[in-house]
Structure formats: structure tokens, C-alpha cells
Design an enzyme around this catalytic site. Structure first.
Site, PDB file in Angstrom:
ATOM      1  N   SER A   1       0.854  -1.330   0.009  1.00 25.27           N
ATOM      2  CA  SER A   1       0.088   0.081  -0.016  1.00 25.27           C
ATOM      3  C   SER A   1       1.007   1.272  -0.039  1.00 25.27           C
ATOM      4  CB  SER A   1      -0.942  -0.054   1.273  1.00 25.27           C
ATOM      5  OG  SER A   1      -1.926   0.998   1.181  1.00 25.27           O
ATOM      6  N   ASN A   2       0.443   2.405   0.547  1.00 24.70           N
ATOM      7  CA  ASN A   2       1.069   3.651   0.470  1.00 24.70           C
ATOM      8  C   ASN A   2       0.503   4.593   1.450  1.00 24.70           C
ATOM      9  OD1 ASN A   2      -1.202   5.288  -0.410  1.00 24.70           O
ATOM     10  ND2 ASN A   2      -0.992   3.846  -1.915  1.00 24.70           N
TER      11      ASN A   2
END
Ligand code: PMT
Length: 398
Positions: free
Chosen positions: A208-209
Site C-alpha cells: 500500500s502507500n
């Protein structure tokens, strides 16, 4: 949007009356003139002095209080109000309002006002679920009263159930929504994406981020406050859903893409603030990957671009999270994805981009216009983007 608005806050006699003090405080801090009317029973729970101190304005407790600024013409508050809010609203006041009674200052004010009325019920679960209370609430809704809550949780009786006063933030959201319902985006359907998508590696891990969703949620709230119907497609974040928005929760980029495509036929403008994965593991392991001594290689495959491939004649706004050559790279993305606007985000600045409450962006349009904004809160940035969206939508109609 609350500044210079006149808000009449009716407080009735329930234990949640103390929470109305926080509501009065937040409304006042947001610039509203808050006039509080307390029923006789409410005064048993909280002193009028509390509201007087928080709002800096007289508090009405009696219908015929000669010292009150409002007593001579008892409908003067009803006329001045931009919105009337009853929080908490007991079963008793709900019944009285449904019946059109006028035996105290709050009932008279609600009966006499042409302003929208927001009701936040709070009571014991059995009282709330009683058919007569439900019928009374239905009656009020049929007369365009806006009902917010109640929430479920711990009640004064020591039991858990439905009947808690809605969160103050949700009541505020309802007030803002009601005040903005004739705004410049009224009748428009704005779809906003927010948060960072999660691409599974195995049952416990994902790629993810650092997107917190703050930028997207600010956009959703601001669009709602300008009268739009809002659909918020959100990856997992730790933020409260904006009251009044349709919230569609997704995990992966492909789920987000599906949700965007489902809404496309009904969309007037799509604003993609989400940080969507560009790659995902080619196959997610069915079992948790065991720790070993050998290096682990993940094979990644590309994910189709949502903005660049979604079909529809709606206004398309993208964001570009860039760490170098910000304007050039953002302009390339605008062209590649066929966008109306792109919001270029320099994510190397400490108070801008991922996770911050502020953002410094440049709005670039497809005609080459470049508007560099100063450092603003994400809510202010949202307003500036929506100014441009509203202009584009208006231009399409003319
Ligand atoms: O959530 P916050 O913590 O508040 O942070 C806000 C933000 C930094 C995430 C936001 O302001 C932002 O810049 N969002 C876009 C991040 C991003 O993915 O940028 P990008 O340059 O990789 O993508 C360009 C555009 O294409 C974006 O609108 C993105 O949503 C979209 N995209 C990207 C990949 C993909 N597969 N499909 C897409 O539609």
C-alpha cells in the site's frame, strides 16, 4: 460556511444535554451566532450559564421572561434562524413537534420558523424503538425535518443499544449539509476517491502507500456542503465517514475501478484523490508466507489506470503525487489520462501531500492554465478544486 449564520440550538431534557455544550462551542468557534433555547427539563441537566458563556449570547429558558431579548416577540428567533437544531431531542419534544404543539419557546420557534430543522434524537432504546416515537419521527421527516442519529452504544441506563446522541461531528456535518443544499453543486453527482489501495501479498500482508484519505474526505465534505450528491469510494482509512455522503468501501485498485465504473453512468464529476497502486503481486499466496533465509522475490504486474480508462462524458480531475519535475510530470499525466484538471502535489514538502492536514498544490487545466496555490488546509484546497469543477460543469450547461 457557518460564519455569520444564525443557528438556533434547542436543548431538551436528557442526559445528553451536556454534549450540546460541545456542539454550541464548535458552532460558535466556526463563526456562527448561536442562540440557545433550553426547555424547563434541560435546565435540570445543564446550567444556562454554560451556554451563555460558550456562545456569548443570551439563553432563552422561559416563554415569558421579560428580561430576555427575545421574549416580546416570541417568533423573532424563528425568523432570524438559518437553521434550527434540536440536540438532544427527547421522545417528548419529538412527540410535541410532530403534533404541532406550541406550549414552550422551543416548540413555538420550531413551529414558526421557515428555516430547515435538524433533529438529533437521544433516549432509551425502548423509547426510541416504540412505534409511537417511530411514527412521530416519520411524520417529522415527511415534513422535511432532517433527523441525524441516534447512534448505538453505552446508554445512561447502563445498557448498550440504540439511543445515544449522534456524534457532535456528525451533527455539525448535518447542519453544514442542510445549509449548503442550494449551493453551486446542487443537483450534481460528484464521485470522489480517497485513501491508498491495498494489494494483497498473502492473507496478512499487502502493498500500500501512506495516503491517509484526508484530501479525498475533505473533497467529499466540501462537495456535500455545496449541495452535491456525493459518492465517496474509499480505500481503508481511519477517518469518520462524512455525513450525507454515500460511502463505498474498497480494498484493492481493481475494486476501486469497479466502483468507479459502476457509478460512471450517473457521475457529473470524478475527482480521484486516491493513491491507487500501479502494480500488484501477480498472485497472492493463499497461506501466510513463511519466514526463510533465502531472499523473497515478489513478481508484480501492472494495474489498469482507472482515470485513463473509465468511459463517460463527466468532468475528470486527477491528482499527481510527484517528487520531481512536478509540473511537467503532472501535465504529462493530464494529457495521457485525458483529464480536465490535474492537481499537482509536491510530496517532498514536509507540510504537504501524504498524511498532512495542509497541502500545497498547483491546479493545471487542459488548456495549459497553471494556478499555483499557497499552502492551505486540505479543506481549503478542496474548495478551490471544487470552484474549478463548478465552473467546468456550468460551462458545459451553457
Ligand atoms: O490521502 P492524503 O494523506 O490526504 O494524501 C493526499 C494525496 C497525496 C494521496 C493526494 O493529494 C494525491 O496526490 N493523490 C494521488 C496520488 C497518486 O496516486 O498519484 P499518481 O500520480 O500515482 O496518479 C495520478 C492519478 O491517477 C491520480 O488521480 C490517481 O488516483 C489516478 N490513478 C493512479 C493509478 C491507477 N491505477 N489508476 C488511477 O486512476
Amino acid at each position: 460556511m457557518l460564519s455569520n449564520k444564525t443557528i438556533v440550538l434547542g436543548v431538551t431534557g436528557g442526559i445528553a444535554a451536556y454534549k450540546a455544550a460541545e456542539l454550541a462551542s464548535q458552532l460558535t468557534q466556526a463563526g456562527a451566532a448561536v442562540s440557545v433555547i433550553m426547555t424547563r427539563e434541560a435546565v435540570q441537566f445543564v446550567s444556562p450559564v454554560t451556554f451563555r458563556a460558550l456562545t456569548g449570547r443570551p439563553v432563552v429558558t422561559e416563554m415569558f421572561d421579560l428580561a430576555s431579548e427575545f421574549s416580546i416577540e416570541h417568533v423573532s428567533l424563528a425568523r432570524a434562524a438559518d437553521v434550527v437544531v434540536v440536540a438532544p431531542a427527547t421522545a417528548n419534544i419529538i412527540a410535541k413537534l410532530a403534533a404541532g404543539m406550541a406550549d414552550d419557546m422551543l416548540c413555538c420557534t420550531v413551529l414558526a420558523t421557515k428555516a430547515p430543522v435538524v433533529i438529533a434524537p437521544a433516549m432509551e432504546t425502548n423509547m426510541y424503538e416504540n412505534q409511537v416515537t417511530q411514527d412521530n419521527l416519520s411524520e417529522l421527516k415527511s415534513r422535511d425535518f432532517v433527523v441525524i442519529g441516534p447512534a448505538a452504544g453505552w446508554l445512561a441506563s447502563g445498557r448498550e443499544g440504540l439511543g445515544r446522541l449522534a456524534d457532535v461531528s456528525d451533527i455539525l456535518g448535518s447542519i453544514r449539509r442542510v445549509l449548503g443544499r442550494d449551493g453551486d453543486l446542487a443537483g450534481k453527482h460528484i464521485v470522489v476517491t480517497a485513501g491508498g489501495t491495498r494489494e494483497p501479498v498473502d492473507p496478512v500482508r499487502y502493498i500500500s502507500n501512506r495516503s491517509s484519505g484526508k484530501m479525498g474526505y475533505a473533497l467529499a465534505e466540501a462537495a456535500r456542503d455545496r449541495g452535491a450528491k456525493v459518492s465517496l469510494i474509499t480505500a481503508p482509512v481511519c477517518l469518520n465517514a462524512p455525513v450525507g455522503a454515500e460511502v463505498i468501501r474498497v480494498g484493492t485498485a481493481l475494486e476501486m475501478r469497479q466502483a468507479v465504473e459502476n457509478l460512471a453512468p450517473r457521475t457529473d464529476a470524478l475527482v480521484m484523490a486516491a493513491a491507487v497502486a500501479d502494480y500488484r503481486p501477480r498472485s497472492a499466496a493463499g497461506q501466510k508466507i513463511k519466514k526463510g533465509d533465502a531472499p523473497l522475490t515478489l513478481e508484480l504486474e501492472g494495474i489498469p489506470d482507472i482515470l485513463g480508462t473509465v468511459k463517460g462524458e463527466f468532468v475528470k480531475v486527477g491528482f499527481a503525487a510527484e517528487s520531481s519535475n512536478v509540473i511537467e510530470n503532472a501535465t504529462d499525466k493530464l494529457k495521457q489520462k485525458g483529464l480536465d484538471l490535474i492537481v499537482a502535489n509536491d510530496i517532498t514538502a514536509s507540510d504537504s501531500g501524504f498524511g498532512t492536514d495542509t497541502n500545497q498544490v498547483t491546479i493545471i487545466d487542459k488548456d495549459g492554465g497553471v494556478d499555483s496555490l499557497p499552502l492551505l488546509t486540505k479543506h481549503e484546497v478542496a474548495e478551490r478544486i471544487l470552484d474549478r469543477v463548478a465552473q467546468l460543469l456550468a460551462a458545459r450547461e451553457s
